[in-house]
Design an enzyme around this catalytic site. Structure first.
Site, PDB file in Angstrom:
ATOM      1  N   ASP A   1       0.058  18.700 -21.056  1.00 58.75           N
ATOM      2  CA  ASP A   1      -0.922  17.514 -21.222  1.00 58.75           C
ATOM      3  C   ASP A   1       0.245  16.785 -22.397  1.00 58.75           C
ATOM      4  OD1 ASP A   1      -2.653  15.550 -21.818  1.00 58.75           O
ATOM      5  OD2 ASP A   1      -4.313  16.773 -22.587  1.00 58.75           O
TER       6      ASP A   1
ATOM      7  N   TYR B   1       0.880  -1.126  -0.025  1.00 64.23           N
ATOM      8  CA  TYR B   1      -0.038  -0.045  -0.153  1.00 64.23           C
ATOM      9  C   TYR B   1       0.787   1.245   0.026  1.00 64.23           C
ATOM     10  CZ  TYR B   1      -3.910   2.929   1.308  1.00 64.23           C
ATOM     11  OH  TYR B   1      -5.042   3.762   1.118  1.00 64.23           O
TER      12      TYR B   1
ATOM     13  N   PHE C   1      -7.930  19.036 -25.126  1.00 60.80           N
ATOM     14  CA  PHE C   1      -8.532  17.651 -25.013  1.00 60.80           C
ATOM     15  C   PHE C   1     -10.080  17.821 -24.365  1.00 60.80           C
ATOM     16  CE2 PHE C   1      -9.729  13.251 -24.023  1.00 60.80           C
ATOM     17  CZ  PHE C   1      -9.733  12.870 -25.418  1.00 60.80           C
ATOM     18  N   ASP C   2     -11.026  16.988 -25.030  1.00 63.15           N
ATOM     19  CA  ASP C   2     -12.357  17.019 -24.320  1.00 63.15           C
ATOM     20  C   ASP C   2     -12.611  16.750 -22.767  1.00 63.15           C
ATOM     21  OD1 ASP C   2     -11.867  13.983 -24.964  1.00 63.15           O
ATOM     22  OD2 ASP C   2     -13.969  13.823 -25.546  1.00 63.15           O
TER      23      ASP C   2
ATOM     24  N   HIS D   1     -21.080  12.606 -26.399  1.00 66.25           N
ATOM     25  CA  HIS D   1     -20.781  11.618 -27.384  1.00 66.25           C
ATOM     26  C   HIS D   1     -20.621  10.121 -26.816  1.00 66.25           C
ATOM     27  CE1 HIS D   1     -17.013  13.234 -25.770  1.00 66.25           C
ATOM     28  NE2 HIS D   1     -16.380  12.013 -25.971  1.00 66.25           N
TER      29      HIS D   1
ATOM     30  N   LYS E   1      -1.492   6.102 -23.391  1.00 69.29           N
ATOM     31  CA  LYS E   1      -0.922   6.443 -24.859  1.00 69.29           C
ATOM     32  C   LYS E   1       0.645   6.146 -25.004  1.00 69.29           C
ATOM     33  CE  LYS E   1      -4.757   8.967 -24.758  1.00 69.29           C
ATOM     34  NZ  LYS E   1      -5.589   8.999 -23.734  1.00 69.29           N
TER      35      LYS E   1
ATOM     36  N   ALA F   1       0.202  13.338 -23.080  1.00 74.79           N
ATOM     37  CA  ALA F   1      -0.178  12.026 -23.408  1.00 74.79           C
ATOM     38  C   ALA F   1       0.754  11.307 -24.470  1.00 74.79           C
ATOM     39  CB  ALA F   1      -1.664  11.968 -23.944  1.00 74.79           C
TER      40      ALA F   1
HETATM   41  N1  F0G Z   1      -5.205  14.444 -22.850  1.00 77.64           N
HETATM   42  C1  F0G Z   1      -5.268  13.947 -24.085  1.00 77.64           C
HETATM   43  C2  F0G Z   1      -4.740  14.609 -25.099  1.00 77.64           C
HETATM   44  C3  F0G Z   1      -5.939  12.893 -24.487  1.00 77.64           C
HETATM   45  O1  F0G Z   1      -5.944  12.493 -25.751  1.00 77.64           O
HETATM   46  C4  F0G Z   1      -6.607  12.043 -23.532  1.00 77.64           C
HETATM   47  C5  F0G Z   1      -7.179  10.997 -24.000  1.00 77.64           C
HETATM   48  C6  F0G Z   1      -6.547  12.645 -22.131  1.00 77.64           C
HETATM   49  C7  F0G Z   1      -6.030  13.821 -21.888  1.00 77.64           C
HETATM   50  C8  F0G Z   1      -7.403  11.794 -20.933  1.00 77.64           C
HETATM   51  O2  F0G Z   1      -6.679  10.545 -20.757  1.00 77.64           O
HETATM   52  O3  F0G Z   1      -8.146   8.843 -21.477  1.00 77.64           O
HETATM   53  O4  F0G Z   1      -6.323   8.584 -19.865  1.00 77.64           O
HETATM   54  O5  F0G Z   1      -8.163   9.681 -19.110  1.00 77.64           O
HETATM   55  N2  F0G Z   1      -7.543  10.571 -24.853  1.00 77.64           N
HETATM   56  C9  F0G Z   1      -8.219   9.409 -25.465  1.00 77.64           C
HETATM   57  C10 F0G Z   1      -8.322   9.449 -26.925  1.00 77.64           C
HETATM   58  C11 F0G Z   1      -9.300   9.133 -24.710  1.00 77.64           C
HETATM   59  O6  F0G Z   1      -8.959   8.631 -27.543  1.00 77.64           O
HETATM   60  O7  F0G Z   1      -7.897  10.341 -27.619  1.00 77.64           O
HETATM   61  P1  F0G Z   1      -7.449   9.177 -20.166  1.00 77.64           P
END
Ligand code: F0G
Length: 459
Positions: A215, A72, A124-125, A450, A258, A217
């Site tokens: 960000d 833990y 990102f969304d 979506h 990613k 990823a």
């Molecule tokens: N930032 C970016 C640029 C992303 O592309 C994503 C996720 C996230 C943050 C959020 O990360 O999914 O680990 O919580 N993108 C995926 C996509 C879902 O299909 O582009 P997460």
């Protein structure tokens, strides 16, 4: 003749996939209310919905799962990952989370307040969702070239410094908790940000006292494009480029699904001890104790190796070439795509593909459904459905670009699969004039609609 590049791996374990008939797919997509998220994975032949958590781990990553430490507190897996983050990304402090949006949730719980503005390059969304959920506003400062799919600008993820300075000079310092730079910029097509731009954003933000958050990823893919395209970086290693990129950030969030090449996981990292301590409070509440925060020890072990693998060896070259292999076949047939081809996906310009479908009928979603029906290929809409409604007016926000994204999972499909996708799109391209109508919404959620939206055909 130059020797071509092949995959930088050989396949040790396989997972069967099935090719269905058009009749089957017509039935399934109707049952799924024309939302590709509602399909069962076995109803999909080639799944390009996302490159997130869908990559294939290496044998070294699988081996590392077996030596995960599930304590833990204070597990060796945590320290493995901490050391790799310090060595490759340069940050002193990090907090693991179960995925990228959880890192956003924790970090923004500290930084973002009601009424704030958060500039960035096409957030990102989930990032935008976490900003708007706190009644703050995301302001897009991406360069204009990003919205011209034919422009060959080499760094279409760049921030427009004039737009950024306009935000900095129109609000008080306390109203701007950070600028977020997304590497690569997913929303604009997996497009990279140059080192020159990162450096300039850093200097401008320092001048105004605004923290810079990446960000991250797809940070390694971003580094690859810098090596390929930016003068002075050809002879630098990916590790050197990554180190320089992150030297311009105060903190980062990461979706490890990613460029960490793991199936689940995320983290945030920073150099400021005070920020780390403040974020720890929320991390413990939302994710878990600081040394595991939503991740199993074994998954932290696998992530440590994933970060090492993606920044060394031949993987990245092959990765970017596979995405380009699909993209340039489409370009060869005149199919409109975001150019140049980005790092993790090919983005089809749906507005120019299906010219007869009105924007109120969700053009990119219509193309996504056509592609599924044609060959069982699942892509994802990056258009009006994703853009959601304006929180104030509740009207649809029509984005500048209506895209169908074909995201390529890492180390998962071969170029034969890419050929299937390309030919399916060519078939639709040849009959595009017959497609005149799309869909209307019959049911939708108040935020991030979506994922669960239900649609009906417009005849
Ligand atoms: N930032 C970016 C640029 C992303 O592309 C994503 C996720 C996230 C943050 C959020 O990360 O999914 O680990 O919580 N993108 C995926 C996509 C879902 O299909 O582009 P997460």
């Amino acid at each position: 003749m130059e020797i071509p590049f092949a995959e930088s791996y050989k396949i040790k374990m396989v997972e069967p996939i099935f090719r269905s008939t058009r009749e089957q797919r017509e039935k399934w997509i109707k049952q799924a209310k024309f939302n590709l998220f509602n399909l069962k994975s076995e109803q999909v032949y080639i799944d390009l919905l996302t490159d997130s958590g869908t990559g294939a781990m290496s044998h070294n990553q699988w081996a590392a799962l077996m030596t995960g430490d599930e304590s833990y507190a204070g597990s060796s897996s945590y320290y493995n990952l901490k050391n790799v983050i310090k060595e490759i990304l340069g940050f002193d402090y990090f907090l693991p989370t179960h995925q990228g949006r959880a890192a956003e949730n924790v970090l923004f719980s500290v930084l973002v307040k009601d009424g704030n503005v958060v500039p960035g390059n096409s957030h990102f969304d989930t990032t935008k969702g976490h900003i708007e959920f706190r009644k703050a506003k995301a302001i897009d400062c991406t360069i204009d070239e990003a919205f011209d799919t034919e422009s060959l600008h080499p760094f279409k993820g760049n921030i427009d410094l004039e737009k950024l300075e306009a935000v900095y000079s129109s609000f008080h310092r306390e109203e701007i908790p950070m600028v977020i730079v997304t590497l690569t910029c997913n929303t604009s097509g997996g497009q990279p940000v140059s080192i020159e731009n990162l450096k300039a954003v850093h200097h401008l933000s320092k001048k105004y006292g605004i923290p810079v958050v990446f960000d991250s990823a797809r940070f390694a893919e971003n580094a690859w494009f810098i090596k390929e395209r930016e003068p002075g970086y050809k002879d630098k290693s990916i590790r050197e480029i990554v180190a320089e990129m992150f030297s311009y950030a105060d903190a980062m969030t990461m979706s490890s699904k990613k460029d960490g090449i793991v199936n689940i996981g995320g983290f945030m990292a920073m150099n400021d001890e005070k920020l780390y301590k403040e974020a720890s409070v929320f991390n413990i509440m939302y994710e878990g104790f600081n040394t595991y925060g939503g991740m199993a020890g074994r998954d932290m072990n696998a992530l440590a190796i994933g970060l090492d693998e993606i920044t060394s060896g031949a993987y990245l070259e092959n990765r970017i070439q596979q995405v380009a292999y699909l993209g340039y076949q489409l370009i060869g047939w005149g199919i409109p795509v975001q150019k140049p081809i980005g790092g993790h996906a090919v983005f089809i310009d749906a507005k120019h593909f299906l010219e007869h479908v009105p924007k109120e009928e969700y053009i990119a979603q219509t193309l996504a459904i056509e592609l599924y029906l044609e060959a069982g290929v699942r892509g994802v809409e990056v258009g009006t459905l994703l853009a959601d409604r304006d929180p104030a007016t509740h009207k649809n926000r029509y984005p500048k670009l209506e895209m169908l994204r074909l995201a390529i999972p890492r180390r998962t499909y071969t170029n034969n699969h890419m050929d299937v996708v390309a030919v399916a799109l060519k078939n639709i391209w040849e009959k595009r004039d017959k497609i005149k109508h799309g869909f209307k919404i019959s049911n939708e959620a108040p935020i991030m609609r979506h994922f669960s939206v239900e649609l009906e055909k417009v005849d």
